[in-house]
Design a protein around this motif. Structure first.
Motif, PDB file in Angstrom:
ATOM      1  N   ALA A 118       0.825  -1.209   0.000  1.00  0.00           N
ATOM      2  CA  ALA A 118       0.000   0.000   0.000  1.00  0.00           C
ATOM      3  C   ALA A 118       0.853   1.250   0.000  1.00  0.00           C
ATOM      4  N   VAL A 119       0.607   2.121  -0.960  1.00  0.00           N
ATOM      5  CA  VAL A 119       1.147   3.468  -0.950  1.00  0.00           C
ATOM      6  C   VAL A 119      -0.005   4.329  -0.438  1.00  0.00           C
ATOM      7  N   ILE A 120       0.150   4.846   0.776  1.00  0.00           N
ATOM      8  CA  ILE A 120      -0.942   5.544   1.462  1.00  0.00           C
ATOM      9  C   ILE A 120      -0.691   7.050   1.422  1.00  0.00           C
ATOM     10  N   PHE A 121      -1.618   7.768   0.828  1.00  0.00           N
ATOM     11  CA  PHE A 121      -1.528   9.222   0.691  1.00  0.00           C
ATOM     12  C   PHE A 121      -2.357   9.901   1.772  1.00  0.00           C
ATOM     13  N   ASN A 122      -1.835  11.000   2.297  1.00  0.00           N
ATOM     14  CA  ASN A 122      -2.647  11.818   3.201  1.00  0.00           C
ATOM     15  C   ASN A 122      -3.332  12.909   2.374  1.00  0.00           C
ATOM     16  N   GLU A 123      -4.103  13.752   3.031  1.00  0.00           N
ATOM     17  CA  GLU A 123      -4.843  14.814   2.325  1.00  0.00           C
ATOM     18  C   GLU A 123      -3.903  15.810   1.649  1.00  0.00           C
ATOM     19  N   ALA A 124      -2.664  15.935   2.146  1.00  0.00           N
ATOM     20  CA  ALA A 124      -1.688  16.864   1.564  1.00  0.00           C
ATOM     21  C   ALA A 124      -0.928  16.246   0.386  1.00  0.00           C
ATOM     22  N   GLY A 125      -1.225  14.977   0.073  1.00  0.00           N
ATOM     23  CA  GLY A 125      -0.567  14.318  -1.051  1.00  0.00           C
ATOM     24  C   GLY A 125       0.762  13.663  -0.719  1.00  0.00           C
ATOM     25  N   LYS A 126       1.136  13.639   0.563  1.00  0.00           N
ATOM     26  CA  LYS A 126       2.359  12.942   0.965  1.00  0.00           C
ATOM     27  C   LYS A 126       2.017  11.493   1.277  1.00  0.00           C
ATOM     28  N   ILE A 127       3.060  10.638   1.294  1.00  0.00           N
ATOM     29  CA  ILE A 127       2.826   9.210   1.525  1.00  0.00           C
ATOM     30  C   ILE A 127       3.405   8.762   2.870  1.00  0.00           C
ATOM     31  N   PHE A 128       2.806   7.710   3.386  1.00  0.00           N
ATOM     32  CA  PHE A 128       3.180   7.124   4.664  1.00  0.00           C
ATOM     33  C   PHE A 128       4.292   6.110   4.453  1.00  0.00           C
ATOM     34  N   ALA A 130      -2.929   2.116  -4.259  1.00  0.00           N
ATOM     35  CA  ALA A 130      -2.849   3.480  -3.744  1.00  0.00           C
ATOM     36  C   ALA A 130      -4.087   3.692  -2.878  1.00  0.00           C
ATOM     37  N   LEU A 131      -3.878   4.150  -1.649  1.00  0.00           N
ATOM     38  CA  LEU A 131      -4.962   4.404  -0.698  1.00  0.00           C
ATOM     39  C   LEU A 131      -4.873   5.838  -0.210  1.00  0.00           C
ATOM     40  N   ARG A 132      -6.002   6.390   0.200  1.00  0.00           N
ATOM     41  CA  ARG A 132      -6.030   7.710   0.834  1.00  0.00           C
ATOM     42  C   ARG A 132      -6.415   7.506   2.291  1.00  0.00           C
ATOM     43  N   PHE A 133      -5.579   8.058   3.199  1.00  0.00           N
ATOM     44  CA  PHE A 133      -5.881   8.030   4.627  1.00  0.00           C
ATOM     45  C   PHE A 133      -6.708   9.262   4.949  1.00  0.00           C
ATOM     46  N   THR A 134      -7.898   9.069   5.514  1.00  0.00           N
ATOM     47  CA  THR A 134      -8.815  10.176   5.774  1.00  0.00           C
ATOM     48  C   THR A 134      -9.063  10.398   7.266  1.00  0.00           C
ATOM     49  N   GLY A 135      -8.409   9.624   8.104  1.00  0.00           N
ATOM     50  CA  GLY A 135      -8.649   9.736   9.536  1.00  0.00           C
ATOM     51  C   GLY A 135      -7.665  10.660  10.228  1.00  0.00           C
ATOM     52  N   PRO A 136      -7.813  10.800  11.542  1.00  0.00           N
ATOM     53  CA  PRO A 136      -6.854  11.595  12.316  1.00  0.00           C
ATOM     54  C   PRO A 136      -5.570  10.797  12.529  1.00  0.00           C
ATOM     55  N   GLU A 137      -4.442  11.493  12.656  1.00  0.00           N
ATOM     56  CA  GLU A 137      -3.165  10.797  12.848  1.00  0.00           C
ATOM     57  C   GLU A 137      -3.127   9.998  14.143  1.00  0.00           C
ATOM     58  N   THR A 138      -4.000  10.307  15.096  1.00  0.00           N
ATOM     59  CA  THR A 138      -4.061   9.523  16.338  1.00  0.00           C
ATOM     60  C   THR A 138      -4.514   8.084  16.074  1.00  0.00           C
TER      61      THR A 138
END
Length: 164
Positions: free
Chosen positions: A15-25, A110-118
């Motif tokens: 999984a390449v996980i993108f945050n809302e800012a377009g960066k990856i985890f 490719a996934l988008r993470f939509t939750g809080p970082e907690t």
């Protein structure tokens, strides 16, 4: 010494996980030399893991990400069209992957993470795979200390650039 050609590839998802800012985890492995060093030392990678018998790859990737990172607030963005394979270096054949595989063949999403970082928790599994995480630009992925996985990360940086 084990002959690599006598061993199969392990089926795997990544999984390449993108945050809302377009960066990856990316996360730092606990089982590689230097993993406990400074903030940029060790081996950093995207989450990946095995596929259970009769499990669909899109389900496997969500399960693996949840097990390794705690993330469940995920949206599927897309997938790389091909399976990507890598061979283990000769010194790891017969040792890594429980000694049963020559390398892995992987289906990448490719996934988008939509939750809080907690929500991100690396300590949920008894066999914790990662000890640190960070968000980075997708273009930086192949420059990390990823060793023999670098060619795969180079392909993913191009394939998934539309999501950053």
């Amino acid at each position: 010494m084990t002959d690599p050609s006598s061993l199969p590839y392990r089926r795997n998802v990544g999984a390449v996980i993108f945050n809302e800012a377009g960066k990856i985890f990316v996360a730092r492995r606990t089982d590689m030399p230097g993993a406990g060093g400074g903030p940029d030392e060790g081996v950093w990678q995207c989450p990946q893991g095995g596929i259970d018998d009769d499990e669909a790859t899109d389900h496997a990737v969500l399960r693996e990400v949840s097990e390794e990172t705690g993330m469940t607030s995920l949206m599927l963005l897309g997938e790389h069209p091909d399976w990507l394979s890598y061979d283990l270096p000769a010194e790891l054949v017969g040792k890594a992957l429980r000694g049963r595989y020559r390398g892995q063949t992987q289906k990448w999403y490719a996934l988008r993470f939509t939750g809080p970082e907690t929500e991100i928790r690396l300590d949920l599994d008894a066999h914790q795979e990662f000890d640190a995480w960070k968000w980075i630009p997708l273009a930086q992925l192949p420059t990390l200390n990823v060793g023999f996985k670098k060619p795969i990360y180079e392909k993913l940086a191009v394939s998934f650039s539309r999501f950053s």
